[in-house]
Design a protein around this motif. Structure first.
Motif, PDB file in Angstrom:
ATOM      1  N   ASP A 326      81.050  55.060  13.532  1.00  0.00           N
ATOM      2  CA  ASP A 326      81.272  56.281  13.773  1.00  0.00           C
ATOM      3  C   ASP A 326      80.446  57.509  13.922  1.00  0.00           C
ATOM      4  O   ASP A 326      80.652  59.311  12.854  1.00  0.00           O
ATOM      5  N   PHE A 327      79.815  57.613  14.970  1.00  0.00           N
ATOM      6  CA  PHE A 327      79.848  59.184  14.839  1.00  0.00           C
ATOM      7  C   PHE A 327      80.618  60.194  15.905  1.00  0.00           C
ATOM      8  O   PHE A 327      81.878  59.475  15.931  1.00  0.00           O
ATOM      9  N   SER A 328      80.794  61.093  15.464  1.00  0.00           N
ATOM     10  CA  SER A 328      81.924  61.982  15.271  1.00  0.00           C
ATOM     11  C   SER A 328      81.792  62.924  16.721  1.00  0.00           C
ATOM     12  O   SER A 328      80.717  62.927  17.342  1.00  0.00           O
ATOM     13  N   HIS A 329      82.888  62.764  17.298  1.00  0.00           N
ATOM     14  CA  HIS A 329      82.856  63.399  18.912  1.00  0.00           C
ATOM     15  C   HIS A 329      83.602  64.303  19.221  1.00  0.00           C
ATOM     16  O   HIS A 329      84.465  64.254  19.091  1.00  0.00           O
ATOM     17  N   VAL A 330      83.880  65.619  18.878  1.00  0.00           N
ATOM     18  CA  VAL A 330      85.071  66.365  19.341  1.00  0.00           C
ATOM     19  C   VAL A 330      84.607  67.448  20.781  1.00  0.00           C
ATOM     20  O   VAL A 330      83.539  67.653  21.106  1.00  0.00           O
ATOM     21  N   VAL A 331      85.903  67.953  21.288  1.00  0.00           N
ATOM     22  CA  VAL A 331      85.955  68.199  22.781  1.00  0.00           C
ATOM     23  C   VAL A 331      86.813  69.223  23.118  1.00  0.00           C
ATOM     24  O   VAL A 331      87.937  69.313  22.850  1.00  0.00           O
ATOM     25  N   ARG A 332      86.264  70.776  23.150  1.00  0.00           N
ATOM     26  CA  ARG A 332      87.489  71.312  22.899  1.00  0.00           C
ATOM     27  C   ARG A 332      87.291  72.051  24.227  1.00  0.00           C
ATOM     28  O   ARG A 332      85.914  72.211  25.024  1.00  0.00           O
ATOM     29  N   ILE A 333      88.245  72.849  24.922  1.00  0.00           N
ATOM     30  CA  ILE A 333      88.094  73.217  26.274  1.00  0.00           C
ATOM     31  C   ILE A 333      89.392  75.320  26.079  1.00  0.00           C
ATOM     32  O   ILE A 333      90.429  74.821  25.636  1.00  0.00           O
ATOM     33  N   ASN A 334      87.576  75.881  26.114  1.00  0.00           N
ATOM     34  CA  ASN A 334      89.379  77.191  25.787  1.00  0.00           C
ATOM     35  C   ASN A 334      89.423  78.465  26.950  1.00  0.00           C
ATOM     36  O   ASN A 334      88.807  77.908  27.915  1.00  0.00           O
ATOM     37  N   TYR A 335      90.632  78.527  27.461  1.00  0.00           N
ATOM     38  CA  TYR A 335      90.980  79.577  28.502  1.00  0.00           C
ATOM     39  C   TYR A 335      90.429  80.893  28.550  1.00  0.00           C
ATOM     40  O   TYR A 335      90.891  81.657  26.906  1.00  0.00           O
ATOM     41  N   TYR A 336      89.741  81.210  28.931  1.00  0.00           N
ATOM     42  CA  TYR A 336      89.290  82.777  28.474  1.00  0.00           C
ATOM     43  C   TYR A 336      89.200  82.624  29.878  1.00  0.00           C
ATOM     44  O   TYR A 336      87.876  83.477  30.591  1.00  0.00           O
ATOM     45  N   PRO A 337      90.069  83.847  30.454  1.00  0.00           N
ATOM     46  CA  PRO A 337      89.768  84.352  31.765  1.00  0.00           C
ATOM     47  C   PRO A 337      88.767  84.912  32.784  1.00  0.00           C
ATOM     48  O   PRO A 337      88.110  84.746  33.970  1.00  0.00           O
ATOM     49  N   PRO A 338      87.551  85.644  31.955  1.00  0.00           N
ATOM     50  CA  PRO A 338      86.935  86.565  32.336  1.00  0.00           C
ATOM     51  C   PRO A 338      85.747  85.730  33.492  1.00  0.00           C
ATOM     52  O   PRO A 338      85.016  86.262  34.509  1.00  0.00           O
ATOM     53  N   ARG A 339      85.423  84.041  33.042  1.00  0.00           N
ATOM     54  CA  ARG A 339      84.706  83.707  33.285  1.00  0.00           C
ATOM     55  C   ARG A 339      84.995  82.882  34.776  1.00  0.00           C
ATOM     56  O   ARG A 339      84.572  82.700  35.787  1.00  0.00           O
ATOM     57  N   GLY A 340      86.599  82.420  35.508  1.00  0.00           N
ATOM     58  CA  GLY A 340      86.796  82.315  36.042  1.00  0.00           C
ATOM     59  C   GLY A 340      86.408  81.039  36.580  1.00  0.00           C
ATOM     60  O   GLY A 340      86.565  80.386  35.405  1.00  0.00           O
ATOM     61  N   ASP A 341      85.795  80.752  37.231  1.00  0.00           N
ATOM     62  CA  ASP A 341      85.523  79.230  37.806  1.00  0.00           C
ATOM     63  C   ASP A 341      84.136  78.954  37.514  1.00  0.00           C
ATOM     64  O   ASP A 341      83.317  77.769  37.074  1.00  0.00           O
ATOM     65  N   ASN A 342      83.582  79.599  36.991  1.00  0.00           N
ATOM     66  CA  ASN A 342      81.994  80.189  36.465  1.00  0.00           C
ATOM     67  C   ASN A 342      81.747  79.130  34.938  1.00  0.00           C
ATOM     68  O   ASN A 342      81.634  80.507  33.942  1.00  0.00           O
ATOM     69  N   LYS A 343      82.186  78.374  34.577  1.00  0.00           N
ATOM     70  CA  LYS A 343      82.925  77.720  33.004  1.00  0.00           C
ATOM     71  C   LYS A 343      81.026  77.676  32.254  1.00  0.00           C
ATOM     72  O   LYS A 343      80.075  77.660  32.723  1.00  0.00           O
ATOM     73  N   GLU A 344      81.258  77.668  31.306  1.00  0.00           N
ATOM     74  CA  GLU A 344      80.145  77.400  30.008  1.00  0.00           C
ATOM     75  C   GLU A 344      80.358  76.574  29.068  1.00  0.00           C
ATOM     76  O   GLU A 344      81.264  76.557  28.934  1.00  0.00           O
ATOM     77  N   GLY A 345      79.382  75.572  29.076  1.00  0.00           N
ATOM     78  CA  GLY A 345      79.482  74.111  28.411  1.00  0.00           C
ATOM     79  C   GLY A 345      78.476  74.298  27.282  1.00  0.00           C
ATOM     80  O   GLY A 345      77.456  74.056  27.704  1.00  0.00           O
ATOM     81  N   TRP A 346      78.612  74.519  25.562  1.00  0.00           N
ATOM     82  CA  TRP A 346      77.681  74.274  25.072  1.00  0.00           C
ATOM     83  C   TRP A 346      77.886  72.505  24.125  1.00  0.00           C
ATOM     84  O   TRP A 346      79.267  72.182  23.924  1.00  0.00           O
ATOM     85  N   ASP A 347      76.634  71.960  24.694  1.00  0.00           N
ATOM     86  CA  ASP A 347      77.811  70.362  23.583  1.00  0.00           C
ATOM     87  C   ASP A 347      76.330  70.472  22.735  1.00  0.00           C
ATOM     88  O   ASP A 347      75.010  71.334  22.716  1.00  0.00           O
ATOM     89  N   ASN A 348      76.457  70.601  20.809  1.00  0.00           N
ATOM     90  CA  ASN A 348      76.084  70.207  20.104  1.00  0.00           C
ATOM     91  C   ASN A 348      75.459  69.019  19.195  1.00  0.00           C
ATOM     92  O   ASN A 348      76.534  68.585  19.452  1.00  0.00           O
ATOM     93  N   ILE A 349      74.183  68.532  19.733  1.00  0.00           N
ATOM     94  CA  ILE A 349      74.728  66.873  19.478  1.00  0.00           C
ATOM     95  C   ILE A 349      73.093  66.886  18.263  1.00  0.00           C
ATOM     96  O   ILE A 349      72.137  66.889  18.485  1.00  0.00           O
ATOM     97  N   ASP A 350      73.779  66.267  17.423  1.00  0.00           N
ATOM     98  CA  ASP A 350      73.080  65.925  16.279  1.00  0.00           C
ATOM     99  C   ASP A 350      72.828  63.975  16.567  1.00  0.00           C
ATOM    100  O   ASP A 350      73.362  63.618  16.243  1.00  0.00           O
ATOM    101  N   ILE A 351      70.999  64.061  16.050  1.00  0.00           N
ATOM    102  CA  ILE A 351      71.227  62.938  16.849  1.00  0.00           C
ATOM    103  C   ILE A 351      69.632  62.809  15.520  1.00  0.00           C
ATOM    104  O   ILE A 351      69.891  63.281  14.923  1.00  0.00           O
ATOM    105  N   PHE A 352      69.398  61.378  15.069  1.00  0.00           N
ATOM    106  CA  PHE A 352      68.389  60.585  14.533  1.00  0.00           C
ATOM    107  C   PHE A 352      67.967  59.304  14.429  1.00  0.00           C
ATOM    108  O   PHE A 352      67.646  59.203  16.076  1.00  0.00           O
ATOM    109  N   GLY A 353      66.401  60.125  14.454  1.00  0.00           N
ATOM    110  CA  GLY A 353      64.714  59.381  14.749  1.00  0.00           C
ATOM    111  C   GLY A 353      64.480  58.017  13.898  1.00  0.00           C
ATOM    112  O   GLY A 353      64.864  58.176  13.300  1.00  0.00           O
TER     113      GLY A 353
END
Ligand SMILES: NC(=O)c1ccc[n+]([C@@H]2O[C@H](COP(=O)([O-])OP(=O)(O)OC[C@H]3O[C@@H](n4cnc5c(N)ncnc54)[C@H](O)[C@@H]3O)[C@@H](O)[C@H]2O)c1
Length: 447
Positions: A326-353
């Motif tokens: 049951d881990f949660s996995h959400v993916v979004r893509i937002n169109y933001y013209p100023p960045r052109g092809d130079n995408k920025e991708g953020w991941d927040n990964i919640d892990i446990f040890g």
């Protein structure tokens, strides 16, 4: 007579591979950011302006035999691949711009570099596309074929391909889909057999997307096909059967670049160390035409399906419920013209040890989508051609390395772990050349 002493070197039979004689035509569906960055890149490399960074076929090596044997040739010296100087490019697009204008428009490569490549790029003018806006809602263009039904359009493509191949004096051709992501489609009963598929084409059935018409035309023309977008395309029984029947290699889908590339690097590491995952929230801002197309919910759905499955398959929650259930996995893509092809991708990964103590990983990948995709297109073109000359037909699972949603045999789960994918790819090359497969067991060094 005493029995022959077993040797550790048990070579399998070499596969007969037809040598890559003559020119290899690379037909690209879509002459956008990825295709132009690929074509311009090959032109720049041929002129010695740059190196083929990111391309396994050009820069990769392959270890043969034991670690002590010191046999580590370049991949391109080990298997007979087409030379860059033998590649000829052709494309279809709904916009009439030449590869030079399209590359300027895509804004990936610097104008100064493109100016130095203007000659060869200007010569590549896209053929009229098979296009229907119902499948890519955000685009409309004028460079489009007309025909009374989808079967007629497929036959226009088939004739055009034959004429293009002859005019460009190619001995072989491969086709790669690098056009926009189409709306989400599921396998439909008309996709079941070649007969029902052809009948549906004649009836202009809506389950037949333009990408399927190109794939059909390729397979009917004796051309292997790779799908770089997440569309259904060759992932339907009718076209798989056609590929098998005509002994053609196919593979897909969705080039593995950016965020998903990172996930398939990191997730195997977490699993290897038995670290748990509560969830992964991934978001992207992207300002190119691909981003604009993916801003349409129906095209995004196709992409989302492709991006989401990766973690599930690598982490195997059913095998490791206490770590990954049951881990949660959400993916979004937002169109933001100023960045052109130079995408920025953020991941927040919640892990446990150990003892369940939580930790977080934050990734901020300032990536260049087409810079990561271009070498994939090159490798796929060369490997598909190799597969074809080696008599490999149907789904090429060994090329999973390049895809977000690797095609597999029906009922077989895909392998997403990039390290397993690389091992599979290299072992396939060893197998083709009759070399020992590498298992990494290594006990012989301690005998
Ligand atoms: N760049 C990456 O890293 C990456 C990674 C994975 C997948 N992809 C996929 O590769 C594809 C190409 O990406 P891009 O960044 O070059 O996009 P792009 O929008 O720059 O180029 C796509 C081109 O395809 C054309 N097109 C659309 N439908 C067509 C049709 N039916 N026939 C012919 N041409 C058609 C468009 O006019 C456009 O010029 C997209 O589907 C994208 O999702 C890209």
């Amino acid at each position: 007579m005493p029995a022959a002493k077993p040797t550790t070197r048990t070579l399998t039979k070499q596969t007969e591979i037809i040598p890559p004689k003559g020119k290899l035509g690379v037909l690209l569906v879509g002459l956008g950011a990825v295709s132009t960055t690929f074509i311009a890149g090959v032109a720049a490399i041929k002129k010695g302006f740059a190196e083929p960074i990111g391309s396994l076929t050009q820069m990769g090596t392959i270890r043969l035999g034991k670690r002590t044997d010191n046999r580590v040739p370049l991949v391109k010296d080990f298997v007979p691949l087409a030379q860059l100087s033998d590649l000829v490019f052709g494309a279809w697009d709904i916009f009439p711009d030449s590869a030079y204008e399209a590359a300027l428009n895509a804004g990936v490569l610097e104008k100064e570099l493109l100016a130095r490549l203007k000659g060869p790029l200007q010569k590549i003018r896209p053929m009229r596309a098979v296009f229907d806006q119902n499948y890519v809602k955000r685009l409309s263009g004028t460079n489009v074929k007309t025909g009374k039904n989808k079967f007629v359009l497929a036959h226009q493509l088939i004739e055009e391909i034959a004429e293009w191949k002859q005019r460009n004096k190619c001995s072989r051709v491969v086709m790669i889909w690098a056009a926009s992501t189409e709306i989400f489609l599921k396998v439909h009963p008309v996709h079941k057999t070649l007969e029902s598929f052809e009948k549906a084409m004649r009836e202009n059935h809506k389950a037949i997307a333009p990408s399927m018409i190109y794939a059909y035309a390729a397979l009917k023309s004796g051309i292997p096909f790779a799908n770089g977008a997440p569309n259904l395309t060759v992932d339907i029984p009718a076209l798989r059967t056609l590929a098998d029947k005509n002994k053609l290699a196919i593979c897909g889908k969705d080039f593995k670049t950016g965020q998903t590339l990172m996930k398939t690097i990191i997730a195997p590491g977490l699993k290897a160390r038995m670290l748990g995952l509560h969830g992964c929230y991934s978001t992207n801002i992207l300002g190119n035409r691909d981003g604009e197309v993916l801003d349409d919910p129906e095209s995004f759905k196709t992409k989302e399906e492709s991006k989401l499955s990766v973690l599930e398959y690598i982490l195997q929650p059913e095998v490791y419920p206490s770590l990954y259930k049951d881990f949660s996995h959400v993916v979004r893509i937002n169109y933001y013209p100023p960045r052109g092809d130079n995408k920025e991708g953020w991941d927040n990964i919640d892990i446990f040890g150990w003892l369940g103590y939580p930790m977080q990983i934050k990734i901020d990948f300032l990536c260049r989508d087409s810079i990561l995709a271009a070498p994939i297109v090159l490798d796929l073109a060369l490997f598909l051609d190799l597969a074809q000359r080696a008599g490999m037909k149907g789904v090429q699972e060994w090329l999973s390395f390049y895809f977000k949603s690797p095609q597999t045999a029906p009922g077989l789960y895909p392998e997403h772990d990039i390290f397993i994918q690389l091992m599979k790819l290299k072992n396939t090359l060893r197998h083709l050349r009759g070399e020992d497969l590498i298992t990494h067991l290594g006990l012989e060094y301690y005998d």
